[in-house]
Design a protein around this motif. Structure first.
Motif, PDB file in Angstrom:
ATOM      1  N   GLY A 155      -8.970  -2.985 -44.796  1.00  0.00           N
ATOM      2  CA  GLY A 155      -9.987  -2.540 -45.743  1.00  0.00           C
ATOM      3  C   GLY A 155     -10.235  -1.045 -45.629  1.00  0.00           C
ATOM      4  N   GLY A 156     -10.337  -0.367 -46.770  1.00  0.00           N
ATOM      5  CA  GLY A 156     -10.613   1.064 -46.790  1.00  0.00           C
ATOM      6  C   GLY A 156      -9.406   1.948 -46.551  1.00  0.00           C
ATOM      7  N   LYS A 157      -8.240   1.355 -46.338  1.00  0.00           N
ATOM      8  CA  LYS A 157      -7.053   2.144 -46.004  1.00  0.00           C
ATOM      9  C   LYS A 157      -6.185   2.371 -47.241  1.00  0.00           C
ATOM     10  N   SER A 158      -5.709   3.608 -47.396  1.00  0.00           N
ATOM     11  CA  SER A 158      -4.783   3.924 -48.478  1.00  0.00           C
ATOM     12  C   SER A 158      -3.362   4.096 -47.969  1.00  0.00           C
ATOM     13  N   GLU A 159      -3.189   4.035 -46.651  1.00  0.00           N
ATOM     14  CA  GLU A 159      -1.860   4.031 -46.056  1.00  0.00           C
ATOM     15  C   GLU A 159      -1.938   3.332 -44.702  1.00  0.00           C
ATOM     16  N   LEU A 160      -0.781   2.810 -44.278  1.00  0.00           N
ATOM     17  CA  LEU A 160      -0.724   2.035 -43.039  1.00  0.00           C
ATOM     18  C   LEU A 160       0.229   2.693 -42.056  1.00  0.00           C
TER      19      LEU A 160
END
Length: 211
Positions: free
Chosen positions: A95-100
């Protein structure tokens, strides 16, 4: 890093892959199940495909949650709840992440395994999608621990998923409709393990092919 844009591209490409493999997956399922796995997976991911243009500003957790809800509401049989739970479980950690990061992608793979175990109550060797997903997750983590890059670790995961998929052929099914066949379920490749392999393979190819 795996970006939100790559995740969206993966889901778009996967919808096409499942459309192309609809008949193959249903043929596998016809031997030991209801014969509709390919139809159901294609239906669900075509619905997902229609949602993708609206998800460009969502974080990855939000994207996965939308995929989950879409699959649960549109896919029949066991596949909807299983794949829906897989995506829902993985949405919770990103959640809240635009990249991993590679490590966060490993968490996604582990969440897929945990989601399938939670929903399907399956064990390794039961001739299910877990027989592809669990070795893939283990291989990914092992590759990272040995210093591999994220892309290299995904390659190892896909190879393990393919081996796990093929290893379902001699197994006797212990879960789902196939288990009703007993010994007659042996010598057939599990359709769920096959669609799981296709999902991982498409993810790896999408990430590797991105600029």
């Amino acid at each position: 890093m795996i970006t939100r844009e790559q995740i969206l591209q993966w889901l778009e490409t996967l919808a096409g892959v499942l459309e192309d493999n609809q008949d193959y997956l249903s043929e596998l399922d016809a031997a030991i199940g209801d014969g509709d796995h390919g139809i159901n997976m294609n239906r669900g991911f075509q619905k997902v495909r229609t949602q993708l243009p609206n998800l460009g500003d969502r974080d990855i957790g939000g994207i996965f949650k939308t995929v989950s809800m879409t699959l649960i509401s549109s896919v029949g049989g066991a596949s909807g709840p299983l794949y829906g739970t897989l995506f829902l479980r993985s949405s919770m950690g990103v959640g809240g992440k635009s990249e991993l990061t590679p490590e966060e992608m490993g968490g996604v793979l582990q969440a897929w395994v945990e989601g399938v175990v939670q929903r399907g109550k399956a064990n390794l060797g039961d001739k299910t999608m877990l027989d592809a997903l669990s070795p893939a997750s283990d291989a990914y983590q092992q590759a990272l621990a040995q210093g591999a890059s994220g892309i290299e670790a995904l390659q190892q995961a896909v190879a393990a998923a393919e081996a796990g998929m093929k290893n379902t052929i001699p197994l006797v099914a212990k879960k789902g409709r196939a288990s009703y066949l007993g010994e007659r379920s042996a010598q057939h490749q599990d359709p769920g393990a096959t669609s799981s392999y296709l999902m991982l393979k498409t993810l790896q190819e999408t990430v590797a092919g991105s600029p």
